[in-house]
Design an enzyme around this catalytic site. Structure first.
Site, PDB file in Angstrom:
ATOM      1  N   CYS A   1       3.886   0.394   3.054  1.00 30.95           N
ATOM      2  CA  CYS A   1       3.856   1.272   4.243  1.00 30.95           C
ATOM      3  C   CYS A   1       2.527   1.982   4.447  1.00 30.95           C
ATOM      4  O   CYS A   1       1.860   1.767   5.457  1.00 30.95           O
ATOM      5  CB  CYS A   1       4.983   2.294   4.152  1.00 30.95           C
ATOM      6  SG  CYS A   1       6.590   1.519   4.009  1.00 30.95           S
TER       7      CYS A   1
ATOM      8  N   GLY B   1      -0.203   3.080  -2.589  1.00 31.29           N
ATOM      9  CA  GLY B   1      -0.070   1.661  -2.269  1.00 31.29           C
ATOM     10  C   GLY B   1       1.260   1.446  -1.577  1.00 31.29           C
ATOM     11  O   GLY B   1       1.800   2.361  -0.954  1.00 31.29           O
TER      12      GLY B   1
ATOM     13  N   ARG C   1      12.153   6.575   1.576  1.00 34.95           N
ATOM     14  CA  ARG C   1      11.188   6.098   0.580  1.00 34.95           C
ATOM     15  C   ARG C   1      11.859   5.021  -0.261  1.00 34.95           C
ATOM     16  O   ARG C   1      13.009   5.188  -0.660  1.00 34.95           O
ATOM     17  CB  ARG C   1      10.773   7.232  -0.374  1.00 34.95           C
ATOM     18  CG  ARG C   1      10.046   8.376   0.249  1.00 34.95           C
ATOM     19  CD  ARG C   1      10.144   9.600  -0.657  1.00 34.95           C
ATOM     20  NE  ARG C   1      11.530  10.017  -0.863  1.00 34.95           N
ATOM     21  CZ  ARG C   1      11.944  10.804  -1.846  1.00 34.95           C
ATOM     22  NH1 ARG C   1      11.101  11.258  -2.748  1.00 34.95           N
ATOM     23  NH2 ARG C   1      13.220  11.133  -1.956  1.00 34.95           N
ATOM     24  N   GLU C   2      11.136   3.958  -0.579  1.00 35.90           N
ATOM     25  CA  GLU C   2      11.675   2.982  -1.522  1.00 35.90           C
ATOM     26  C   GLU C   2      11.929   3.696  -2.844  1.00 35.90           C
ATOM     27  O   GLU C   2      11.181   4.599  -3.231  1.00 35.90           O
ATOM     28  CB  GLU C   2      10.681   1.834  -1.725  1.00 35.90           C
ATOM     29  CG  GLU C   2      10.647   0.913  -0.536  1.00 35.90           C
ATOM     30  CD  GLU C   2       9.686  -0.252  -0.733  1.00 35.90           C
ATOM     31  OE1 GLU C   2       9.466  -0.664  -1.883  1.00 35.90           O
ATOM     32  OE2 GLU C   2       9.162  -0.728   0.273  1.00 35.90           O
TER      33      GLU C   2
ATOM     34  N   GLY D   1      -3.796  10.346  -8.837  1.00 36.10           N
ATOM     35  CA  GLY D   1      -3.551   9.134  -9.640  1.00 36.10           C
ATOM     36  C   GLY D   1      -4.451   8.003  -9.219  1.00 36.10           C
ATOM     37  O   GLY D   1      -5.611   8.217  -8.861  1.00 36.10           O
TER      38      GLY D   1
ATOM     39  N   LEU E   1       1.345  15.717  -3.907  1.00 37.53           N
ATOM     40  CA  LEU E   1       0.074  16.246  -4.400  1.00 37.53           C
ATOM     41  C   LEU E   1      -0.151  15.767  -5.833  1.00 37.53           C
ATOM     42  O   LEU E   1      -0.700  16.503  -6.639  1.00 37.53           O
ATOM     43  CB  LEU E   1       0.085  17.781  -4.355  1.00 37.53           C
ATOM     44  CG  LEU E   1      -0.173  18.445  -2.994  1.00 37.53           C
ATOM     45  CD1 LEU E   1      -0.142  19.958  -3.117  1.00 37.53           C
ATOM     46  CD2 LEU E   1      -1.508  17.992  -2.385  1.00 37.53           C
TER      47      LEU E   1
ATOM     48  N   LYS F   1      19.057 -15.393   1.895  1.00 38.12           N
ATOM     49  CA  LYS F   1      19.345 -13.974   1.667  1.00 38.12           C
ATOM     50  C   LYS F   1      20.779 -13.620   2.090  1.00 38.12           C
ATOM     51  O   LYS F   1      21.503 -12.928   1.393  1.00 38.12           O
ATOM     52  CB  LYS F   1      18.340 -13.134   2.475  1.00 38.12           C
ATOM     53  CG  LYS F   1      18.372 -11.658   2.134  1.00 38.12           C
ATOM     54  CD  LYS F   1      17.563 -10.825   3.090  1.00 38.12           C
ATOM     55  CE  LYS F   1      16.084 -10.822   2.767  1.00 38.12           C
ATOM     56  NZ  LYS F   1      15.318  -9.972   3.701  1.00 38.12           N
TER      57      LYS F   1
ATOM     58  N   ASN G   1       3.380   9.308   8.236  1.00 36.37           N
ATOM     59  CA  ASN G   1       2.863   8.523   7.107  1.00 36.37           C
ATOM     60  C   ASN G   1       1.371   8.774   6.888  1.00 36.37           C
ATOM     61  O   ASN G   1       0.905   8.849   5.753  1.00 36.37           O
ATOM     62  CB  ASN G   1       3.129   7.030   7.332  1.00 36.37           C
ATOM     63  CG  ASN G   1       4.489   6.622   6.790  1.00 36.37           C
ATOM     64  OD1 ASN G   1       5.285   7.477   6.392  1.00 36.37           O
ATOM     65  ND2 ASN G   1       4.778   5.342   6.774  1.00 36.37           N
TER      66      ASN G   1
ATOM     67  N   LYS H   1       5.171   1.989  -7.286  1.00 37.19           N
ATOM     68  CA  LYS H   1       5.552   3.346  -7.680  1.00 37.19           C
ATOM     69  C   LYS H   1       6.831   3.241  -8.498  1.00 37.19           C
ATOM     70  O   LYS H   1       7.372   2.144  -8.672  1.00 37.19           O
ATOM     71  CB  LYS H   1       5.756   4.231  -6.459  1.00 37.19           C
ATOM     72  CG  LYS H   1       6.870   3.755  -5.550  1.00 37.19           C
ATOM     73  CD  LYS H   1       7.222   4.789  -4.529  1.00 37.19           C
ATOM     74  CE  LYS H   1       8.503   4.404  -3.816  1.00 37.19           C
ATOM     75  NZ  LYS H   1       8.932   5.372  -2.838  1.00 37.19           N
TER      76      LYS H   1
END
Ligand code: UGA
Length: 429
Positions: A260, A257, A154-155, A253, A250, A35, A208, A320
């Site tokens: 986290c 997932g 957030r990713e 779905g 809100l 990496k 979270n 997501k």
């Protein structure tokens, strides 16, 4: 300030790069030599909007560098951030061995006062253990302050979230490191909360868990909507306009997932249990989340009847939108469940195809989203990528055996779909 970041994953790389972007001198450390070589050569191990450009810019301007040596990072910096993984153990508790290992490495490289900041998501009281470990393994007997600074990015929006945070939380055991940490975050002009270290650690798990709870709440409401003919999006809009509730998180779905929420929820339940509290509310959040997937699969099975040899096109593999991350992805889970029933899958994701190939061997990967529908008996939307709204539905209808679409993320307008002849099933509408 001179800063090093130990751990160059999602959080570490974004943190280091965004620190460099505001003028700090940053060394990013990772034990994965591959990496570090990739980063040194101008590559990037993850997809995150805007990150590659910032890494290139800050490396070129000399504020950001990469190494595999913790000693080099510690020697070059006054403040050391820990951003290593805290993976789950089989019983849901947290594996803190990476944190412990890094604390020992830092201790053995320390020759003067350092501030050690934990950014990884950890159980309450981990900071105390890190401080004890550093004291135990530091031969030079130099002083050190351990600080908790949980990360809320957030990713998919990581750079944006880091550069414009809602708040910065700093948990300390004394006043000594506060000024220096405030200086690190001063360029971001965000509200700063200075608190005790235990509260800072708890803020992360509590935040979270609350967000996961909010998603499970709306998913439970989606059930009631389906039973009554109401529309969960209308309900979410209506309740979300109350500022005390808020519209974000809100969206009903397939359930939440990622790397986290599922992990942090299990960890927080376990931590509470160890502290003598059975957090039944959060166990219910987990149960609703698992059921959400079951109900969606049942919808598919009820409509298609026999799934064996049915050709199903799946749009979305990432957990997501805006990310190539497939860890704990509801979309991948859905694919595995369909494959188990004997379905034949054609799958597409705008960014996660490469990572998905490693975990989804039996599917056909299709580069063009409009080609997914070819010969399919049904389409499934599994991730909320906005580009799926631009799917050529006319073309799909022509090339499919039947125009059936299961929308696990409520991307399309139900009435429009039905008007155009689709059998359209979504969530809570
Ligand atoms: C989450 C938190 O949002 C961050 O604040 C936190 O820093 C991060 O975890 C972490 O602990 O590192 P992330 O996992 O990147 O961030 O993703 P989210 O945007 O929170 O989405 C999580 C899951 O919830 C996704 O599967 C998403 O599809 C789902 N979700 C989100 C919904 O089902 N409905 C919603 O309304 C929102």
């Amino acid at each position: 300030m001179n800063i090093s970041i130990i751990g160059t994953g999602y959080v570490g790389l974004v943190t280091g790069t965004c620190f460099a972007e505001v003028g700090h001198q940053v060394v990013c450390v990772d034990c994965d030599a591959g990496k570090i070589e990739l980063l040194k050569a101008g590559g990037i191990p993850i997809y995150e909007p805007g990150l590659k450009e910032l890494v290139e810019k800050n490396t070129a301007e000399g504020r950001l560098r990469f190494t595999t040596s913790t000693r080099e990072g510690v020697e070059a910096s006054d403040i050391i951030f820990i951003a290593v993984p805290t993976p789950p153990l089989p019983d849901g508790s947290v594996d803190l061995s990476f944190i412990e290992g890094v604390a020992r490495d830092i201790a053995s490289a320390m020759t003067g006062y350092k501030i050690v900041v934990d950014k990884s998501t950890v159980p309450v009281k981990t900071g105390q253990k890190v401080a004890e470990t550093i004291q135990r393994y530091c031969k030079a007997k130099v002083e050190c302050d351990v600080v908790s600074n949980p990360e809320f990015l957030r990713e998919g929006f990581a750079v944006e979230d880091f550069m414009r945070p809602d708040r910065v939380v700093i948990g300390v055991t004394s006043e000594r490191p506060v000024k220096a940490i405030q200086e690190v975050f001063a360029p971001y002009n965000a509200p700063v909360i200075v608190t005790d270290i235990h509260s800072a650690e708890l803020i992360k798990h509590a935040a979270n868990s609350f967000l996961a709870l909010k998603i499970s709440y709306i998913n439970a409401i989606s059930l009631v909507c389906e039973a009554t003919g109401a529309n969960v999006q209308e309900v979410a809009n209506g309740i979300g306009m109350d500022a005390r509730i808020g519209r974000r998180f809100l969206d009903a779905g397939l359930g939440f997932g990622g790397s986290c929420f599922p992990k942090d929820l299990s960890a927080f339940i376990k931590i509470s249990e160890q502290l003598g509290y059975d957090f039944r509310l959060l166990r219910e959040v987990q149960r609703i989340n698992a059921e959400q997937m079951e109900r969606f699969l049942k919808k598919i099975a009820d409509t298609l009847w026999v799934l064996k040899e049915k050709r199903i096109g799946v749009l979305g593999l990432a957990f997501k939108q805006n990310t190539d991350d497939v860890r704990n992805s509801p979309a991948i889970d859905l694919c595995h469940r369909l494959l188990k029933e004997g379905a034949v899958l054609r799958v597409h994701d705008p960014k996660a195809m490469e990572k998905a190939k490693a975990v989804l061997k039996e599917a056909t990967f299709v580069a063009d989203m409009n080609a997914v529908a070819d010969g399919c008996d049904a389409l499934v939307v599994a991730t909320e990528w906005p580009e799926f709204k631009k799917l050529d539905l006319e073309h799909a209808r022509k090339v499919m055996t039947h125009p059936i679409l299961f929308d696990g993320r409520n991307l399309f307008d139900a009435r429009e779909m039905e008007r155009h002849g689709w059998i359209y099933k979504s969530v809570g509408r």
